[in-house]
Design a protein around this motif. Structure first.
Motif, PDB file in Angstrom:
ATOM      1  N   GLN A 184     100.520  55.565  69.663  1.00 40.01           N
ATOM      2  CA  GLN A 184     101.025  55.095  68.368  1.00 40.01           C
ATOM      3  C   GLN A 184     100.404  55.967  67.269  1.00 40.01           C
ATOM      4  O   GLN A 184      99.518  55.521  66.537  1.00 40.01           O
ATOM      5  N   PRO A 185     100.864  57.211  67.149  1.00 34.54           N
ATOM      6  CA  PRO A 185     100.175  58.183  66.285  1.00 34.54           C
ATOM      7  C   PRO A 185     100.409  57.983  64.797  1.00 34.54           C
ATOM      8  O   PRO A 185     101.372  57.337  64.374  1.00 34.54           O
ATOM      9  N   VAL A 186      99.501  58.559  64.022  1.00 36.00           N
ATOM     10  CA  VAL A 186      99.674  58.698  62.573  1.00 36.00           C
ATOM     11  C   VAL A 186     100.311  60.056  62.321  1.00 36.00           C
ATOM     12  O   VAL A 186      99.928  61.064  62.917  1.00 36.00           O
ATOM     13  N   ILE A 187     101.312  60.090  61.445  1.00 33.58           N
ATOM     14  CA  ILE A 187     102.003  61.330  61.101  1.00 33.58           C
ATOM     15  C   ILE A 187     101.546  61.763  59.704  1.00 33.58           C
ATOM     16  O   ILE A 187     101.766  61.043  58.725  1.00 33.58           O
ATOM     17  N   PRO A 188     100.921  62.903  59.591  1.00 30.39           N
ATOM     18  CA  PRO A 188     100.401  63.347  58.277  1.00 30.39           C
ATOM     19  C   PRO A 188     101.513  63.473  57.239  1.00 30.39           C
ATOM     20  O   PRO A 188     102.637  63.885  57.548  1.00 30.39           O
ATOM     21  N   ASP A 189     101.184  63.118  56.008  1.00 32.32           N
ATOM     22  CA  ASP A 189     102.126  63.252  54.900  1.00 32.32           C
ATOM     23  C   ASP A 189     101.770  64.503  54.093  1.00 32.32           C
ATOM     24  O   ASP A 189     100.585  64.756  53.830  1.00 32.32           O
ATOM     25  N   PRO A 190     102.749  65.323  53.720  1.00 29.31           N
ATOM     26  CA  PRO A 190     102.449  66.599  53.057  1.00 29.31           C
ATOM     27  C   PRO A 190     101.596  66.479  51.792  1.00 29.31           C
ATOM     28  O   PRO A 190     100.716  67.313  51.563  1.00 29.31           O
ATOM     29  N   ASP A 191     101.865  65.460  50.961  1.00 29.21           N
ATOM     30  CA  ASP A 191     101.098  65.356  49.716  1.00 29.21           C
ATOM     31  C   ASP A 191     100.039  64.259  49.743  1.00 29.21           C
ATOM     32  O   ASP A 191      99.385  63.975  48.734  1.00 29.21           O
ATOM     33  N   GLY A 192      99.853  63.598  50.872  1.00 31.21           N
ATOM     34  CA  GLY A 192      98.785  62.618  51.015  1.00 31.21           C
ATOM     35  C   GLY A 192      99.034  61.284  50.332  1.00 31.21           C
ATOM     36  O   GLY A 192      98.149  60.439  50.313  1.00 31.21           O
ATOM     37  N   ARG A 193     100.236  61.075  49.812  1.00 28.85           N
ATOM     38  CA  ARG A 193     100.529  59.818  49.110  1.00 28.85           C
ATOM     39  C   ARG A 193     100.879  58.673  50.063  1.00 28.85           C
ATOM     40  O   ARG A 193     100.743  57.506  49.702  1.00 28.85           O
ATOM     41  N   ILE A 194     101.374  59.022  51.230  1.00 33.54           N
ATOM     42  CA  ILE A 194     101.932  58.021  52.136  1.00 33.54           C
ATOM     43  C   ILE A 194     101.195  58.056  53.480  1.00 33.54           C
ATOM     44  O   ILE A 194     100.922  59.118  54.026  1.00 33.54           O
ATOM     45  N   LEU A 195     100.891  56.886  53.977  1.00 40.35           N
ATOM     46  CA  LEU A 195     100.380  56.747  55.341  1.00 40.35           C
ATOM     47  C   LEU A 195     101.574  56.467  56.248  1.00 40.35           C
ATOM     48  O   LEU A 195     102.251  55.445  56.095  1.00 40.35           O
ATOM     49  N   ASN A 196     101.851  57.368  57.159  1.00 37.56           N
ATOM     50  CA  ASN A 196     102.953  57.203  58.110  1.00 37.56           C
ATOM     51  C   ASN A 196     102.383  56.985  59.510  1.00 37.56           C
ATOM     52  O   ASN A 196     101.523  57.739  59.959  1.00 37.56           O
ATOM     53  N   TYR A 197     102.866  55.969  60.168  1.00 36.10           N
ATOM     54  CA  TYR A 197     102.410  55.765  61.543  1.00 36.10           C
ATOM     55  C   TYR A 197     103.533  55.186  62.398  1.00 36.10           C
ATOM     56  O   TYR A 197     104.513  54.638  61.891  1.00 36.10           O
ATOM     57  N   ILE A 198     103.374  55.367  63.707  1.00 36.70           N
ATOM     58  CA  ILE A 198     104.338  54.867  64.671  1.00 36.70           C
ATOM     59  C   ILE A 198     103.872  53.518  65.198  1.00 36.70           C
ATOM     60  O   ILE A 198     102.713  53.347  65.589  1.00 36.70           O
ATOM     61  N   ARG A 199     104.784  52.566  65.217  1.00 33.96           N
ATOM     62  CA  ARG A 199     104.499  51.227  65.734  1.00 33.96           C
ATOM     63  C   ARG A 199     105.404  50.986  66.934  1.00 33.96           C
ATOM     64  O   ARG A 199     106.621  51.131  66.838  1.00 33.96           O
ATOM     65  N   ARG A 200     104.812  50.678  68.058  1.00 28.99           N
ATOM     66  CA  ARG A 200     105.605  50.344  69.237  1.00 28.99           C
ATOM     67  C   ARG A 200     105.526  48.841  69.481  1.00 28.99           C
ATOM     68  O   ARG A 200     104.439  48.266  69.544  1.00 28.99           O
ATOM     69  N   GLN A 201     106.707  48.229  69.631  1.00 27.63           N
ATOM     70  CA  GLN A 201     106.799  46.785  69.815  1.00 27.63           C
ATOM     71  C   GLN A 201     107.757  46.473  70.968  1.00 27.63           C
ATOM     72  O   GLN A 201     108.602  47.304  71.324  1.00 27.63           O
ATOM     73  N   PRO A 202     107.659  45.286  71.558  1.00 28.25           N
ATOM     74  CA  PRO A 202     108.540  44.940  72.679  1.00 28.25           C
ATOM     75  C   PRO A 202     110.012  45.062  72.292  1.00 28.25           C
ATOM     76  O   PRO A 202     110.419  44.631  71.202  1.00 28.25           O
ATOM     77  N   LEU A 203     110.798  45.621  73.185  1.00 25.07           N
ATOM     78  CA  LEU A 203     112.192  45.917  72.882  1.00 25.07           C
ATOM     79  C   LEU A 203     113.063  44.673  72.829  1.00 25.07           C
ATOM     80  O   LEU A 203     113.884  44.512  71.927  1.00 25.07           O
ATOM     81  N   GLY A 204     112.922  43.782  73.827  1.00 21.88           N
ATOM     82  CA  GLY A 204     113.773  42.596  73.850  1.00 21.88           C
ATOM     83  C   GLY A 204     114.021  42.104  75.261  1.00 21.88           C
ATOM     84  O   GLY A 204     113.163  42.204  76.136  1.00 21.88           O
ATOM     85  N   VAL A 205     115.234  41.604  75.493  1.00 28.52           N
ATOM     86  CA  VAL A 205     115.628  41.091  76.801  1.00 28.52           C
ATOM     87  C   VAL A 205     116.120  42.249  77.658  1.00 28.52           C
ATOM     88  O   VAL A 205     116.927  43.071  77.228  1.00 28.52           O
TER      89      VAL A 205
END
Length: 477
Positions: free
Chosen positions: A121-142
């Protein structure tokens, strides 16, 4: 075996049906059980309960799901002998094969729990440092899973292992030919404390009844192990709404034995895999292409090694091969051999139905002088027949290996490392084994071309049961 020993699992309860279908022991040809044939109301109940089960299970952190899953694996092992006896009776497997089949179920349960702890679940760097971007993995469903009959419990493990670890709810339909051990394992899910609806298992011999499992908008993932024809049909039916697909379908594995290969090692390796589970293995060698300079030696080595195999089922010592799943399959495979012989192939071992045996046995069979135009190499055999094909330096053997609609697995034998790596790179298959057959729960398993999409086993399978959500949060102006 009594009919009431086998009931479906729906919403945490064992459920019977007014209609049943028969399960036959392929080693004897005798009916050994009557199994519930699901009715429309059972399908509706399974879908509704899985929705509710998903809400409960997906809300639980892994730290709470893990002890339940591990308790389930432990409970299955406490009933190991009983489950394996059932598995042997419905499949005709030799005991060592049945033990492997069972063991993969518990291995998958434990493996995917551990793998879930390391999901990326990585963090993706933001070019200007204003935004924290990250990947969230959650259960898909049925999840809805349709399974094949060749390895009933391994196939269950491939599906409920990642489903339970990811936090999904599953509706599993085992093959109508081999549902008994799977139903017994589903029954134990109740005792293990898996919440109602998280695992449902239905049995049916009528796809008109079960098609709502495919067409339901409440299903997020359809996963399957089976033939390409059945997989394409199921996916067509399921495309009533947007769904995820992970399907492991037909195979027609090529083998390339180069002129510099260790002939004895290659022959024994190929024979051991070819006749495992009576050839009823999706990754079984199907087109064995051997260089002309070692062709006769290879045929002799393969024949000598295969002669040590005996026909039997159950708890018998030695190198044992069990029966085919039914008479229809045996008749089909005998027809392929007959057609090949009529077109110039030569039987060097086997080819016969053993006399005086009530089961669906066929002798381990090896053919030489096989042509690539013959039906038994153009199509998947799925039985104990090894066709050995001669190629020469004038042939583009990689092109021959790729000249097929399937691309599940392939095998290469050579003592030249560069040649082996080049072949592995150029062969179009989901897995290529060089000099040794090697599979494991930690390794991704799946095909290219008409052999399917998605993966079983490994972290790559687990991610198919999870969403990939990007989250962006402003942290500065």
């Amino acid at each position: 075996m009594k009919t009431n020993e086998y009931r479906m699992l729906i919403n945490g309860e064992l459920v019977s049906s007014p209609k049943t279908f028969s399960v036959v022991n392929p080693a004897t040809g005798e009916v050994i059980a009557e199994v519930p044939d699901a009715r429309p109301e059972h399908i509706t109940q399974a879908l509704e309960s899985s929705k509710e089960g998903f809400k409960i299970w997906s809300a639980m952190p892994l730290s709470q799901r893990e002890p339940i899953i591990l308790a389930y694996a432990d409970l299955l092992e406490q009933h190991k002998d009983e489950i394996i006896d059932i598995l042997i009776a419905e499949t005709g497997k030799p005991a060592d094969n049945a033990e492997y089949d069972f063991g993969m179920l518990t291995t998958c349960l434990r493996f995917f729990v551990e793998e879930m702890k390391r999901i990326d679940q990585p963090v993706i760097p933001d070019p200007d440092g204003r935004i924290l971007n990250y990947i969230r993995r959650q259960p898909l469903g049925v999840v809805v899973g349709y399974l094949a009959w060749n390895f009933p419990l391994l196939n269950v493990g491939y599906k409920i292992g990642p489903s339970l670890a990811a936090g999904c709810a599953a509706i599993i339909k085992p093959s109508q030919a081999t549902p008994l051990a799977s139903l017994k394992c589903a029954e134990l899910a109740i005792e293990a404390g898996i919440p109602a609806g998280v695992v449902n298992m239905i049995t049916s011999d009528d796809y008109d009844i079960t098609d709502p499992l495919l067409t339901s908008d409440d299903v997020s993932l359809f996963t399957m192990i089976g033939s390409t024809r059945a997989g394409v049909g199921a996916m067509k039916t399921a495309c009533t709404s947007v769904k995820h697909f992970s399907v492991e379908l037909g195979g027609n594995a090529p083998v390339i034995v180069y002129d510099d290969a260790d002939v004895k090692k290659a022959a024994q390796s190929i024979v051991d895999l070819k006749f495992a589970n009576s050839g009823q293995v999706c990754v079984s060698p199907n087109r064995c292409m051997v260089h002309e300079s070692i062709y006769d030696e290879f045929v002799a080595e393969a024949t000598a090694h295969a002669q040590g195999i005996s026909l039997a089922a159950g708890r018998v010592e030695g190198r044992i091969m069990g029966p085919l799943i039914n008479e229809k399959e045996r008749t089909r495979i005998v027809g392929l051999v007959k057609n090949a012989v009529e077109n110039g192939a030569e039987v060097v071992l086997g080819g016969n139905i053993p006399e005086g045996n009530p089961g669906y046995y066929l002798e381990p069979t090896i053919l030489k002088n096989v042509d690539l135009s013959m039906s038994l190499v153009k199509d998947e055999i799925f039985g104990p027949v090894l066709p050995i094909i001669k190629y020469t330096d004038a042939d583009d053997v990689i092109a021959l290996a790729n000249d097929n609609e399937y691309g599940l697995s392939a095998y290469v034998y050579t003592t030249n490392l560069q040649r082996g790596l080049q072949a592995a790179d150029q062969i179009k298959a989901g897995s290529v084994c060089v000099n040794e057959v090697h599979y494991g729960v930690h390794l991704p398993h799946g095909g290219l071309k008409q052999s399917g999409v998605g993966k079983d086993c490994s972290q790559y399978s687990l991610t198919e049961y999870l969403t990939l959500k990007r989250v962006s949060v402003q942290i500065s102006e």
